[in-house]
Design an enzyme around this catalytic site. Structure first.
Site, mmCIF file in Angstrom:
data_model
loop_
_atom_site.group_PDB
_atom_site.id
_atom_site.type_symbol
_atom_site.label_atom_id
_atom_site.label_comp_id
_atom_site.label_asym_id
_atom_site.label_seq_id
_atom_site.Cartn_x
_atom_site.Cartn_y
_atom_site.Cartn_z
ATOM 1 C CB CYS A 86 -0.933 -0.009 1.218
ATOM 2 S SG CYS A 86 -0.107 -0.247 2.793
ATOM 3 C CG HIS A 120 0.076 3.886 5.731
ATOM 4 N ND1 HIS A 120 0.496 3.352 6.919
ATOM 5 C CD2 HIS A 120 -0.212 2.830 4.930
ATOM 6 C CE1 HIS A 120 0.443 2.021 6.830
ATOM 7 N NE2 HIS A 120 0.017 1.686 5.639
#
Lengths: 337, 337
Positions: free
Chosen positions: B140, B220
């Site tokens: 990711c 994130h």
């Protein structure tokens, strides 16, 4: 003996008061509060004379059974110098009062450099504040950057610094502040104001900073990248930081793998309020790649700049011209490594 | 119609299954689970044939009243290709089984590049995987870096990238993982492995990354600094990112000031599981100073690489040679902006 007044007895003020009281060349002549809360009660129990910022509130202190010695203006009469630790922006407003009273004053990093005219770090520019009327101890984050970047600049010169500052969302006591579960670009514009703030004490340093808030209360964390003028290897950087006072190398391999474990270490060191005045740098993170130094450090936002406030007192009153002599004296009294 | 097996129906696998099912040139022939938990039950309720990874556990599924269609090996018999979304490290172990069965396989970013031999991003190196037996959709974080750095590299060339990746401590469902109140350098060594991982799909890019964990579950966050080959101004960068698919500009001024507000936006977009497949970039953060680009972005770790898994299916089976045609097809079916 230097008589010091502490205007504002909150997160920073109470720490500065205790740090001043620990010095053998200074004493606290009074501390001030706006509200008769637990901090005010403890200040009196500790033996500090308590003064009030808002005279109209004397009745509230009476009702709370907390004895008051007078107003802030009364407190200033007793002092050679005042450390202003009032909330952000209030210090600049207090400057006019200090000017009228003819008293020297030290402000905190929440105030703007331009409002005070001079900024202070014990290592970077102690001499700029010698004999000055007013100075401003730079913020916890700027103090943290300065503590490690100054010795690196002295060792091998700095071409350019990039730093990403992962800031604690709130202090432990700030129960109403967030974020609880989010990462917040703060400011969302890049570069942030932290770089220019460092330049107020490390003149001419080429630095760009990026800042954000995360859901933690314990410490800020800095990710620093430094293009070096005269590249040295990582071991030389480690050795220099290891011998620099108010900086400590910590090792993940010793269980100091996060800000939480570092604050637990401060407890083991027996510090008052579990404070960590030093800037911990993760030894494993120190690396030089293609002439660029990388490292990670943390900042105990409530306490790291407190020893600087003590040094600033000696600089403004010119009782010590040599910054390292003041630093050593402050350290010894506060138990700093 | 391509028959796709999904081995591992957890955070990534269930999303890949739904993304595959939404395509008009693919169908899901089965999904696998190791445990008869709520995800297994819902998979069956959705109409997916459920296969089990550990044959000895069939009794547990029977007891839970969850019908099982066979073992993973049975599932592979039905499929043209398998997407392996098993936990980190298990995929590489499964490779031998796929080899024996003679089935092509797509792995996730938890596997090491060297274990699979080839890595994949739809924009950076789709053609490398055309007709390959196995490929690995990068993680990711790497997908997030690639999504924005590739168009910037195409626009004006990249001299050097520095990125600080503030990673969510755990996914929302991972109740046993921390940190709750700490910032954790992770890894504590610098540079981190994320830079080398990007090089598996963006060959030759000069990048150094630093990574840490913080107490949040949502996304994130990346702080990116790019020295540009041919400096352009911030508006040109904004325009390029704005026209790049699977990237979206978001504005703090519109209330999208944090990862939490961005995930709330995904809810308003009506996405399944509130996913955000696009990489949001804060428009206010985009700035060019002295030929260096700064920007901040976020990554929805549970979903951003899912469309890449769909594209990888078309690349391995060579049903579409043109990456942009696959990207557009995948996007249309998934409702990606």
């Amino acid at each position: 003996m230097i008589s010091v007044a502490i205007n504002g007895y909150g997160t920073i003020g109470k720490r500065v008061a205790d740090a001043v009281a620990a010095q053998d060349d200074m004493k606290v002549v009074g501390v001030s509060k706006t509200k008769p809360d637990f901090e005010a009660r403890v200040a009196v129990e500790k033996g500090y004379d308590l003064y009030i910022s808002i005279p109209e509130r004397e009745k509230l202190f009476d009702e709370a059974g907390i004895p008051v010695s007078g107003t802030v203006e009364d407190m200033l009469e007793e002092a050679d110098i005042v450390v202003d630790a009032t909330p952000e922006g209030i210090g600049a407003k207090n400057l006019e009062m200090y000017r009228k009273k003819g008293i020297k004053a030290i402000f905190q990093g929440g105030e703007k450099h331009d409002a005070i005219g001079l900024s202070f770090n014990s290592f970077a520019n102690y001499e700029d504040s010698l004999g000055a009327e007013y100075t401003r101890v730079v913020s916890c984050n700027t103090t943290g950057l300065c503590r490690t970047l100054k010795p690196i600049d002295d060792l091998c010169g700095i071409k350019k610094v990039r730093a990403v500052m992962v800031r604690r969302g709130a202090d432990p006591v700030q129960v109403g502040k967030g974020p609880i579960n989010a990462i917040v670009p703060n400011p969302p514009t890049v570069p942030s104001h932290h770089g220019p703030d460092l330049k107020t004490v490390m003149k001419g340093v080429n630095i760009h900073t990026v800042a954000l808030l995360v859901p933690t209360t314990l410490m800020h964390q800095h990710n620093i990248m430094v293009e070096l003028e005269d590249p040295v290897d990582a071991d030389e950087i480690k050795a220099r930081l290891d011998e620099t006072t108010r900086v400590m190398l910590v090792r993940t391999s010793e269980g100091l793998a996060s800000t939480a474990e570092i604050m637990e270490y401060a407890k083991e060191l027996g510090r008052s309020r579990n404070d960590l005045f030093e800037i911990p740098v993760w030894e494993e993170s120190i690396n030089v790649v293609d002439g660029e130094l990388f490292y990670m450090q943390a900042v105990h936002q409530e306490s790291d700049a407190v020893p600087e406030s003590v040094d600033a007192i000696r600089a403004l009153l010119e009782v010590e011209d040599d910054n390292m002599k003041s630093i050593r004296k402050t350290n010894r009294a506060m138990g700093i490594l």
